[in-house]
Design a protein around this motif. Structure first.
Motif, PDB file in Angstrom:
ATOM      1  N   SER A   1     -38.094   8.077   8.368  1.00 21.76           N
ATOM      2  CA  SER A   1     -39.029   7.851   7.265  1.00 21.76           C
ATOM      3  C   SER A   1     -39.009   9.104   6.400  1.00 21.76           C
ATOM      4  O   SER A   1     -39.885   9.956   6.497  1.00 21.76           O
ATOM      5  CB  SER A   1     -40.438   7.587   7.819  1.00 21.76           C
ATOM      6  N   VAL A   2     -37.985   9.207   5.544  1.00 17.52           N
ATOM      7  CA  VAL A   2     -37.731  10.490   4.883  1.00 17.52           C
ATOM      8  C   VAL A   2     -38.816  10.849   3.878  1.00 17.52           C
ATOM      9  O   VAL A   2     -39.048  12.032   3.613  1.00 17.52           O
ATOM     10  CB  VAL A   2     -36.338  10.516   4.229  1.00 17.52           C
ATOM     11  N   GLY A   3     -39.506   9.840   3.318  1.00 19.31           N
ATOM     12  CA  GLY A   3     -40.629  10.151   2.449  1.00 19.31           C
ATOM     13  C   GLY A   3     -41.732  10.861   3.215  1.00 19.31           C
ATOM     14  O   GLY A   3     -42.387  11.772   2.690  1.00 19.31           O
ATOM     15  N   GLN A   4     -41.939  10.457   4.470  1.00 18.36           N
ATOM     16  CA  GLN A   4     -42.908  11.150   5.304  1.00 18.36           C
ATOM     17  C   GLN A   4     -42.424  12.564   5.595  1.00 18.36           C
ATOM     18  O   GLN A   4     -43.233  13.485   5.730  1.00 18.36           O
ATOM     19  CB  GLN A   4     -43.150  10.390   6.605  1.00 18.36           C
ATOM     20  N   GLY A   5     -41.119  12.745   5.676  1.00 23.80           N
ATOM     21  CA  GLY A   5     -40.574  14.087   5.861  1.00 23.80           C
ATOM     22  C   GLY A   5     -40.930  15.003   4.701  1.00 23.80           C
ATOM     23  O   GLY A   5     -41.341  16.153   4.904  1.00 23.80           O
ATOM     24  N   LEU A   6     -40.779  14.504   3.472  1.00 26.29           N
ATOM     25  CA  LEU A   6     -41.185  15.299   2.305  1.00 26.29           C
ATOM     26  C   LEU A   6     -42.682  15.558   2.342  1.00 26.29           C
ATOM     27  O   LEU A   6     -43.137  16.687   2.072  1.00 26.29           O
ATOM     28  CB  LEU A   6     -40.808  14.563   1.020  1.00 26.29           C
ATOM     29  N   ALA A   7     -43.467  14.536   2.688  1.00 26.98           N
ATOM     30  CA  ALA A   7     -44.921  14.687   2.739  1.00 26.98           C
ATOM     31  C   ALA A   7     -45.329  15.745   3.752  1.00 26.98           C
ATOM     32  O   ALA A   7     -46.238  16.559   3.494  1.00 26.98           O
ATOM     33  CB  ALA A   7     -45.577  13.351   3.069  1.00 26.98           C
ATOM     34  N   TYR A   8     -44.688  15.759   4.929  1.00 27.13           N
ATOM     35  CA  TYR A   8     -44.958  16.798   5.919  1.00 27.13           C
ATOM     36  C   TYR A   8     -44.656  18.185   5.350  1.00 27.13           C
ATOM     37  O   TYR A   8     -45.425  19.131   5.514  1.00 27.13           O
ATOM     38  CB  TYR A   8     -44.059  16.609   7.142  1.00 27.13           C
ATOM     39  N   ALA A   9     -43.494  18.310   4.724  1.00 30.41           N
ATOM     40  CA  ALA A   9     -43.014  19.622   4.297  1.00 30.41           C
ATOM     41  C   ALA A   9     -43.908  20.253   3.239  1.00 30.41           C
ATOM     42  O   ALA A   9     -44.117  21.469   3.237  1.00 30.41           O
ATOM     43  CB  ALA A   9     -41.584  19.503   3.776  1.00 30.41           C
ATOM     44  N   VAL A  10     -44.437  19.432   2.325  1.00 26.96           N
ATOM     45  CA  VAL A  10     -45.205  19.986   1.208  1.00 26.96           C
ATOM     46  C   VAL A  10     -46.711  19.878   1.405  1.00 26.96           C
ATOM     47  O   VAL A  10     -47.478  20.382   0.580  1.00 26.96           O
ATOM     48  CB  VAL A  10     -44.810  19.313  -0.125  1.00 26.96           C
ATOM     49  N   ALA A  11     -47.160  19.226   2.473  1.00 28.08           N
ATOM     50  CA  ALA A  11     -48.606  19.053   2.700  1.00 28.08           C
ATOM     51  C   ALA A  11     -49.297  20.412   2.715  1.00 28.08           C
ATOM     52  O   ALA A  11     -48.821  21.364   3.331  1.00 28.08           O
ATOM     53  CB  ALA A  11     -48.854  18.314   4.002  1.00 28.08           C
TER      54      ALA A  11
ATOM     55  N   ALA B   1     -37.492   7.706  -5.401  1.00 24.84           N
ATOM     56  CA  ALA B   1     -38.896   7.331  -5.550  1.00 24.84           C
ATOM     57  C   ALA B   1     -39.821   8.055  -4.576  1.00 24.84           C
ATOM     58  O   ALA B   1     -41.050   7.964  -4.715  1.00 24.84           O
ATOM     59  CB  ALA B   1     -39.101   5.822  -5.418  1.00 24.84           C
ATOM     60  N   LYS B   2     -39.292   8.789  -3.609  1.00 26.13           N
ATOM     61  CA  LYS B   2     -40.167   9.437  -2.636  1.00 26.13           C
ATOM     62  C   LYS B   2     -40.992  10.583  -3.250  1.00 26.13           C
ATOM     63  O   LYS B   2     -42.208  10.690  -2.963  1.00 26.13           O
ATOM     64  CB  LYS B   2     -39.365   9.915  -1.423  1.00 26.13           C
ATOM     65  N   PRO B   3     -40.411  11.449  -4.099  1.00 24.70           N
ATOM     66  CA  PRO B   3     -41.258  12.488  -4.704  1.00 24.70           C
ATOM     67  C   PRO B   3     -42.412  11.915  -5.525  1.00 24.70           C
ATOM     68  O   PRO B   3     -43.538  12.432  -5.480  1.00 24.70           O
ATOM     69  CB  PRO B   3     -40.276  13.273  -5.583  1.00 24.70           C
ATOM     70  N   GLU B   4     -42.139  10.835  -6.261  1.00 28.08           N
ATOM     71  CA  GLU B   4     -43.188  10.235  -7.085  1.00 28.08           C
ATOM     72  C   GLU B   4     -44.334   9.688  -6.243  1.00 28.08           C
ATOM     73  O   GLU B   4     -45.525   9.894  -6.563  1.00 28.08           O
ATOM     74  CB  GLU B   4     -42.608   9.109  -7.944  1.00 28.08           C
ATOM     75  N   PHE B   5     -43.990   9.000  -5.178  1.00 31.00           N
ATOM     76  CA  PHE B   5     -45.045   8.402  -4.367  1.00 31.00           C
ATOM     77  C   PHE B   5     -45.744   9.419  -3.476  1.00 31.00           C
ATOM     78  O   PHE B   5     -46.941   9.275  -3.191  1.00 31.00           O
ATOM     79  CB  PHE B   5     -44.508   7.219  -3.571  1.00 31.00           C
ATOM     80  N   VAL B   6     -45.050  10.458  -3.033  1.00 27.67           N
ATOM     81  CA  VAL B   6     -45.738  11.522  -2.305  1.00 27.67           C
ATOM     82  C   VAL B   6     -46.776  12.163  -3.217  1.00 27.67           C
ATOM     83  O   VAL B   6     -47.935  12.368  -2.819  1.00 27.67           O
ATOM     84  CB  VAL B   6     -44.737  12.571  -1.781  1.00 27.67           C
TER      85      VAL B   6
ATOM     86  N   ASP C   1     -41.724  27.983   2.837  1.00 26.93           N
ATOM     87  CA  ASP C   1     -42.614  27.368   3.826  1.00 26.93           C
ATOM     88  C   ASP C   1     -42.616  25.848   3.758  1.00 26.93           C
ATOM     89  O   ASP C   1     -43.097  25.185   4.677  1.00 26.93           O
ATOM     90  CB  ASP C   1     -44.041  27.874   3.620  1.00 26.93           C
ATOM     91  N   ASP C   2     -42.107  25.282   2.664  1.00 30.61           N
ATOM     92  CA  ASP C   2     -42.074  23.829   2.495  1.00 30.61           C
ATOM     93  C   ASP C   2     -40.809  23.271   3.146  1.00 30.61           C
ATOM     94  O   ASP C   2     -39.882  22.792   2.481  1.00 30.61           O
ATOM     95  CB  ASP C   2     -42.105  23.459   1.010  1.00 30.61           C
TER      96      ASP C   2
ATOM     97  N   LEU D   1     -37.113  17.916  -2.734  1.00 31.69           N
ATOM     98  CA  LEU D   1     -38.080  18.991  -2.931  1.00 31.69           C
ATOM     99  C   LEU D   1     -38.168  19.445  -4.382  1.00 31.69           C
ATOM    100  O   LEU D   1     -39.267  19.574  -4.947  1.00 31.69           O
ATOM    101  CB  LEU D   1     -37.735  20.171  -2.019  1.00 31.69           C
ATOM    102  N   SER D   2     -37.012  19.695  -5.028  1.00 32.53           N
ATOM    103  CA  SER D   2     -37.036  20.189  -6.407  1.00 32.53           C
ATOM    104  C   SER D   2     -37.652  19.160  -7.353  1.00 32.53           C
ATOM    105  O   SER D   2     -38.389  19.521  -8.284  1.00 32.53           O
ATOM    106  CB  SER D   2     -35.619  20.558  -6.857  1.00 32.53           C
ATOM    107  N   LYS D   3     -37.346  17.882  -7.136  1.00 34.29           N
ATOM    108  CA  LYS D   3     -37.930  16.837  -7.976  1.00 34.29           C
ATOM    109  C   LYS D   3     -39.448  16.806  -7.789  1.00 34.29           C
ATOM    110  O   LYS D   3     -40.201  16.659  -8.774  1.00 34.29           O
ATOM    111  CB  LYS D   3     -37.326  15.485  -7.605  1.00 34.29           C
ATOM    112  N   TYR D   4     -39.904  16.948  -6.578  1.00 36.98           N
ATOM    113  CA  TYR D   4     -41.342  16.972  -6.311  1.00 36.98           C
ATOM    114  C   TYR D   4     -41.996  18.141  -7.047  1.00 36.98           C
ATOM    115  O   TYR D   4     -43.053  17.974  -7.678  1.00 36.98           O
ATOM    116  CB  TYR D   4     -41.591  17.071  -4.809  1.00 36.98           C
ATOM    117  N   TYR D   5     -41.394  19.323  -6.971  1.00 37.56           N
ATOM    118  CA  TYR D   5     -41.951  20.481  -7.666  1.00 37.56           C
ATOM    119  C   TYR D   5     -42.074  20.223  -9.161  1.00 37.56           C
ATOM    120  O   TYR D   5     -43.074  20.571  -9.798  1.00 37.56           O
ATOM    121  CB  TYR D   5     -41.069  21.711  -7.442  1.00 37.56           C
TER     122      TYR D   5
END
Length: 621
Positions: free
Chosen positions: A425-435, A463-468, A567-568, A594-598
């Motif tokens: 669940s890679v979107g959850q992976g991004l969510a964990y990393a940046v929480a 679409a994962k950065p947008e939804f996170v 740290d992310d 990560l970069s897209k999320y930032y």
């Protein structure tokens, strides 16, 4: 006779345990509108008052308890309050959400928040009434377990108690705070109370009846909210019947249930941990927050005792992740953690690291995967900081820095991971990393979209950065109103635009044009409840902007404490090592997201909020 309070009192009570003095101040409406209440207002009040370099276990740290504007109104699932402090576990900000009686009694005593600072010279507890705060001796309470302490202090139905156990007294980094049979679970808030020599906080309420400013709008919206909860499968059937253990079967099927310190994601024995099996084997019944119409909390018969049924995170971390599939033993581990006042997620994550490190010869410990013997004793040793338990009380980050094994130390920013393997669940992976608070599944619950509803491909990064980002912001709003996060299943999925759109259509738009899909999400139940109670108009756009502001403020506070892109990240196991049962050995492609999320968040390449972003959101640098 009860007095009537229309809307909010906006009265905050602040107590300095060092001097014994208390003050009362009013929250201006402008600040209330920008930060809503609960988590958001707590963060803002601490930001304005505290030196962010303060020692989390020192007298300068502030511990905020914040009921939101919906507390006491009778709106569905609103018996929750927030707590905010600087975490001794992570060294950054910690926030938590909790049920139990305390929040309601604090609110009906006429208080919209409680700030505690300083350190008492000897053990004390606080008595909060409509008249203010009284500091009382707690020498005879020190050493008591959480249940005994609460029973000693709970005088009647209008009394709510927060209490720490031995783990908090001994400053275990992941000690929690009990509120009835619920907990302010993550971030080590119990250790903050222990360091302040604060054994308990008692709120004596019932003085005020909370009334909405617009009763007609409130009643209409309350009825719609109730219909949505009743009409949604997750909130009216799945969680009501099986509690959060309903997550076990779909997680195991999707290969994301943690097995043996996240070595694998599925095990045939996990059926023993499912809601269906637990309900039948242990004769469960409801034991829940008030007021609540979802009723996810349960109690049952375990080993001849009636005990709380372990939540999904507990059966994952103190069960499958240490190779234990015996629910009687897991319930016992859960009981020990509850009475000692310790977070079951971090406790389980720490045990799993020790088991693997012992197998590899890095530490000396009799603990082994699949062996229940010695686990309860190890938990007691952690709580009392005895022997190797004193080192385990520091958590996996500190252990791995001392003994090695960082690649299988399953934490983010010092907080042990919750019970979902993000390699599936890679979107959850991004969510964990940046929480903001660490490895938090509740910051953005991407599991629902990727696994339970199958609206997003769990292995695609698109679409994962947008939804996170979206779910981080809406969750901040929910935890600031304050209401249960499970209401998001109903309030976001039951409006006609979502309910009557075929899953294939919803999934297509979410996966391929996330910006448009997000703009079409209707969460107006939340904004209308807010407006009805406070009398302050709130559009969906302004509401989501408040969520952005709250999230970015917390991030900015963390960056002032040293957090940045470095740290992310995720544990090495998740970035470089596939699950044992996954023939494709897939890992989390974090850098691609990560970069897209930032960029979406308005952070620079190092993950720091830019001056432009801070100015846009009205956050003073």
């Amino acid at each position: 006779m009860k007095k009537e309070m229309t809307g909010t009192s906006n009265r905050i009570l602040e107590i300095d345990l060092s001097s014994g003095k208390s003050t009362v101040f009013k929250v201006p409406e402008s600040l209330r509108t920008l930060y809503l209440g609960g988590k958001g207002l707590g963060l803002k009040l601490i930001f304005d008052r505290m030196n962010l370099n303060a020692d989390p276990l020192g007298p300068e740290n502030i511990l905020a308890f914040m009921p939101g504007v919906l507390m006491g109104t009778g709106a569905p699932c609103t018996g929750r309050f927030a707590a905010v402090t600087k975490s001794p576990q992570t060294g950054i900000m910690a926030t938590a959400s909790c049920g139990g009686a305390f929040g309601m009694q604090l609110k009906t005593a006429g208080w919209d928040g409680l700030l505690v600072t300083g350190t008492a010279q000897a053990p004390v507890y606080l008595m909060i009434t409509a008249d203010g705060a009284e500091i009382r001796d707690a020498g005879d309470l020190w050493g008591l377990e959480t249940t005994a302490c609460q029973q000693r202090l709970a005088a009647d139905k209008n009394t709510g108690v927060l209490a720490i156990g031995p783990a908090g007294e001994n400053r275990v980094r992941f000690a929690n705070i009990a509120s009835g049979h619920r907990f302010l679970g993550r971030g080590g808030m119990g250790a903050v109370m222990g360091a302040k020599n604060l054994k308990a906080v008692v709120a004596k309420g019932g003085d005020f009846k909370i009334l909405p400013v617009d009763p007609a709008l409130f009643e209409k919206t309350k009825q719609k909210a109730a219909r949505y909860i009743k009409g949604n499968a997750m909130t009216s059937a799945t969680y009501t019947t099986f509690g959060t253990r309903a997550n076990v079967t779909p997680s195991n099927r999707a290969n994301i249930l943690p097995i043996n310190n996240f070595f694998d994601g599925q095990d045939d024995r996990a059926v023993n941990l499912s809601g269906e099996v637990i309900n039948k084997a242990h004769h469960t019944s409801h034991s829940t927050c008030k007021p609540c119409s979802i009723l996810c909390g349960q109690k049952g018969e375990f080993g001849g005792e009636v005990l709380p049924v372990p939540e999904f995170e507990t059966v994952g971390l103190l069960g499958s992740n240490i190779g234990i599939f015996d629910t009687n033993r897991i319930a016992e581990f859960n009981r020990v953690c509850g009475e000692m006042g310790m977070d079951t997620i971090s406790a389980g994550g720490t045990l799993a690291w020790v088991m693997e490190a012992a197998e590899k010869g890095m530490v000396e410990s009799p603990l082994r995967f699949g062996a229940a013997e010695g686990v309860s004793q190890a938990l007691l040793d952690i709580a009392h900081c005895r022997g190797f338990g004193a080192e385990m009380a520091e958590g996996v980050r500190v252990l791995s820095e001392k003994y090695g094994g960082k690649e299988f130390a399953m934490h983010v920013k010092g907080m042990e991971m919750a019970a979902y393997d993000p390699r599936g669940s890679v979107g959850q992976g991004l969510a964990y990393a940046v929480a903001n608070r660490g490895a938090c599944h509740l910051s953005a619950y991407m599991i629902a979209q990727e696994i339970y509803f199958k609206l997003l491909d769990p292995y695609r990064t698109r679409a994962k950065p947008e939804f996170v980002k979206f779910f981080e912001s809406i969750t901040c709003c929910v935890n600031s109103l304050h209401t249960c996060q499970f209401t998001m299943f109903a309030y976001l999925l039951e409006p006609p635009s979502a309910k009557y759109s075929p899953d294939l259509v919803l999934g297509f738009f979410m996966q391929n044009v996330p910006e448009i899909a997000i703009r079409l999400i209707d969460f107006s139940v939340y904004t209308r409840l807010w407006s009805a109670v406070t009398g302050i108009p709130m559009s969906n756009g302004a509401f989501l902007a408040a969520g952005d502001r709250i999230h970015v403020l917390e991030r900015y506070m963390n960056t002032r404490m040293g957090i940045s892109r470095k740290d992310d990240t995720l544990p090495g196991r998740l970035l470089m090592e596939g699950r044992a049962s996954d023939p494709r050995k897939r890992v989390v492609p974090l850098d691609k997201m990560l970069s897209k999320y930032y960029k979406l968040r308005g952070f620079d390449d190092n993950g720091i909020p830019t001056e432009k972003t801070l100015k846009r959101l009205g956050i003073a640098a």
